[in-house]
Enzyme design. Structure first.
Site, PDB file in Angstrom:
ATOM      1  N   CYS A   1     -16.155 -11.278   7.844  1.00  0.00           N
ATOM      2  CA  CYS A   1     -14.814  -9.765   7.356  1.00  0.00           C
ATOM      3  C   CYS A   1     -15.918  -8.843   7.980  1.00  0.00           C
ATOM      4  O   CYS A   1     -17.503  -9.042   7.321  1.00  0.00           O
ATOM      5  CB  CYS A   1     -14.219 -10.331   5.705  1.00  0.00           C
TER       6      CYS A   1
ATOM      7  N   LYS B   1       1.166  -1.500   0.146  1.00  0.00           N
ATOM      8  CA  LYS B   1      -0.361   0.235  -0.232  1.00  0.00           C
ATOM      9  C   LYS B   1       0.599   1.783   0.234  1.00  0.00           C
ATOM     10  O   LYS B   1       0.792   2.519  -1.175  1.00  0.00           O
ATOM     11  CB  LYS B   1      -0.831   0.204   1.374  1.00  0.00           C
TER      12      LYS B   1
ATOM     13  N   CYS C   1      -6.007  10.458  26.764  1.00  0.00           N
ATOM     14  CA  CYS C   1      -5.091   9.988  25.800  1.00  0.00           C
ATOM     15  C   CYS C   1      -5.512   8.409  25.405  1.00  0.00           C
ATOM     16  O   CYS C   1      -7.197   8.461  25.925  1.00  0.00           O
ATOM     17  CB  CYS C   1      -3.909   9.569  25.888  1.00  0.00           C
TER      18      CYS C   1
END
Lengths: 425, 425
Positions: free
Chosen positions: B264, B138, B240
């Protein structure tokens, strides 16, 4: 380039034929092989072949697995129906091109694209078009890119300006064409998306869709690039684009800083990408029957604020076709209401249970039909905060003509355009 | 391909040299000319050359005219500053790739890209990657596309997994590198965008950014593809990622219909495009100092609902680096407040004048700091409607251990991961 290389191969072959001596032919053979290899290089990437049926199989080579998963997730009842739908996109610019790419990647059945413009380097600050496509028509460049991305989509492109008489006629004829799905009711397309950047083109889409009783969605991005909106228009049922001056999202920037004379509009890939995403998301919800299709959704990017509202048609709309659709809608209302009620009951588990943003500071609400009289085109002087009119309403205009256009007629498109230019934020 | 064609030209030349008879050389000359023409074809599109200075000149050939117009529109004070900034994008998938393209088209100075994955046909339902890039990493595919779109952007790509020890070290080192702008304060990048799809990778970004005192933005899209969010994280100043269980947007779909085993995740180019657009819009606002940078912005696409909220750091955060940043922030608070006040006064004409969505049905508000105690991580059991926690809070978890993980430790990442898998909607 492949075709050109095939020509070279033919020439090399002729050259070879002119020799009989193998010692002359051998080096030519070698060059031929080399050119053949180059010709194949152009195809060496895994080229996406057509896919007959959409499969939910979870393998890396399945371009539809992540979309078909929407069924198993309980979001969409039958995703594969998307292949039956035709969507027309008018204007293949910063919003339209991205909307076209999204629908292409979603596997829409058929896309009709309309634009008259060419790609320029000045468009490169928005998604989709690439520098090597400069000087191509936007329609040609779009078809080139989209057919590479998904060859399953039927692409029709129309290089025309819908605000011309001929362009408008071709536009309307193309919407009527039912060859893709002959047994479809109504027109030949399921939805028209207006992604144009000017008032005349929107009025042309409005006219065509009112004539054909064609549901459409309008989209727009402000000239200062930081706000935008989408809107659902169902002839006879919602306000048409001529029913009331169009609403736009106030960006909150001091209008006086917008120097309009000779200044080109700003644009951002972010705002246009968000508007294209919201537009196509509403398109998918509309076509595949899930979630809530927003009647009007604005985006103010400076405040990350998203106003929404509904608009009823204007019973004194100046558009004749709109008035006809309004009459038909009233006649068919009882049947429609029954159907809508049945549909709503079937979807209860998916849609919003309560009005959104009710009684909030911005006075924005999703209201049911009984409440709509309060916010219809004639009585909606109290607009939700964050929304402003692009033009004064027809009534205001006729009762309080301003100096610049005291003698003009509300039906005169050219004057409306001038007003828009003078007033649009 | 150009190089290959040059080789063919050399071969044709050698062939020609082997003949002395002009009648033999003439057809070879002709083929040479043909191949030369093909070699030039590859360059015949207007290839975007580098642009030394950003110009506001309104000509079709200026790729920055529509961006520089933001200055004349009064939106941005100095757009050209964008060339000074470095943005790191962790995860070049459905959100990260589009974010990278948007920043590239906006003319960002430098982009750092991190991913370990390869392009698959199964990614084609999201924007950016093309079928011919299948099997490329990618990062390589992104650099190929982005450098074509805008050669002015300095691209650095890292093909690595930041959840591995080595990958994490390389990630942190790359953020520290200041060669692009040696006199920059702090790290070598101005912002980190997390566009990853899993909890461990987010925790790795969180750890790195806490250690470097690096402001970052987190983004996410739900597994059912219909909701997502972005969040601003300033070490010591905001919660955070370890301060509290992460918030996600409830999609409203019955969780029981989500069959998780072996299924998926679904994904849509629309939702991911909207999230990328909102993320990069907030990035531009943060870098170029305009509008309101949302601390947390959600997107529920089924209802077109956009919840927002703020989260203060957890004074008992399990992350050591976060605790250090919190201490530093408290020490520097008076100086910061004075600077923020001055900045806010300077921006008064551009930013929101009133809190957004105050007292609305959804209980969502942008609150000033004095009110924040009400919604901090320890007391925010009453979350804004539409937001849910990905995991139970640490306190809930420790006081009410469930059977499946009664003996586990909250600091144990593996157990958190399992919990996440069991609970995440």
């Amino acid at each position: 380039m492949e075709e050109e290389l095939k020509e070279v191969l033919k020439e090399l072959n002729s050259l070879k034929q002119s020799f009989t001596d193998p010692s002359h032919r051998a080096p030519i053979d070698k060059i031929q092989l080399h050119v053949e290899r180059i010709a194949n290089l152009g195809n060496s990437g895994v080229r996406r072949s057509k896919v007959k049926d959409m499969s939910a199989e979870v393998v890396d080579s399945n371009p539809y697995s992540r979309l078909m998963a929407l069924q198993r997730m309980g979001i969409v009842e039958n995703y594969e129906r998307i292949r039956d739908f035709s969507v027309a996109i008018v204007g293949v610019g910063g919003v339209g091109s991205v909307a076209a790419e999204m629908l292409t990647r979603c596997g829409i059945g058929r896309l009709l694209l309309y634009d008259y413009d060419k790609v320029e380097l000045a468009n490169m600050n928005r998604l989709f078009f690439r520098p090597e496509q400069v000087n191509m028509t936007k329609t040609d460049a779009a078809v080139q890119t989209l057919s590479d991305i998904n060859p399953d989509v039927v692409l029709e492109s129309y290089t025309l300006n819908i605000t011309t008489v001929q362009g408008f006629d071709t536009f309307v004829s193309s919407l009527k064409n039912k060859s893709f799905r002959p047994n479809k009711e109504g027109s030949g397309v399921d939805l028209v998306l207006s992604c144009v950047d000017n008032y005349e083109a929107r009025m042309a889409v409005n006219q065509g869709c009112n004539e054909l009783n064609q549901t459409w969605m309008e989209s727009g991005v402000s000239e200062d690039a930081v706000s935008g909106h989408i809107q659902l228009l169902i002839p006879g049922e919602t306000a048409c684009f001529a029913c009331a001056p169009p609403l736009v999202v106030a960006s909150g920037v001091d209008e006086r800083t917008l120097k309009r004379e000779g200044v080109c509009a700003a644009s951002l890939p972010t705002t246009m990408g968000v508007i294209a995403g919201l537009l196509v998301q509403n398109t998918l919800k509309f076509l595949l029957n899930f979630g809530l299709v927003s009647p009007y959704l604005g985006y103010n990017s400076l405040k990350d604020f998203f106003p929404t509202m509904e608009m009823k048609p204007n019973p004194q709309c100046s558009n004749g076709a709109c008035m006809e659709r309004q009459k038909e809608y009233l006649i068919l209302k009882p049947a429609r209401d029954a159907a809508a009620k049945a549909k709503m009951e079937a979807e209860t588990s998916l849609v919003v249970e309560a009005p959104l943003h009710l009684d909030n500071e911005w006075s924005i609400s999703v209201v049911d039909e009984s409440e709509l009289d309060k916010v219809d085109a004639k009585t909606s002087d109290a607009l939700p905060d964050g929304l402003i009119r692009e033009l004064p309403s027809a009534d205001d205009y006729q009762t309080q003509p301003n100096e610049a256009s005291a003698s003009s007629n509300i039906d005169d498109l050219e004057d409306l355009r001038k007003q828009l230019e003078a007033l649009n934020g």
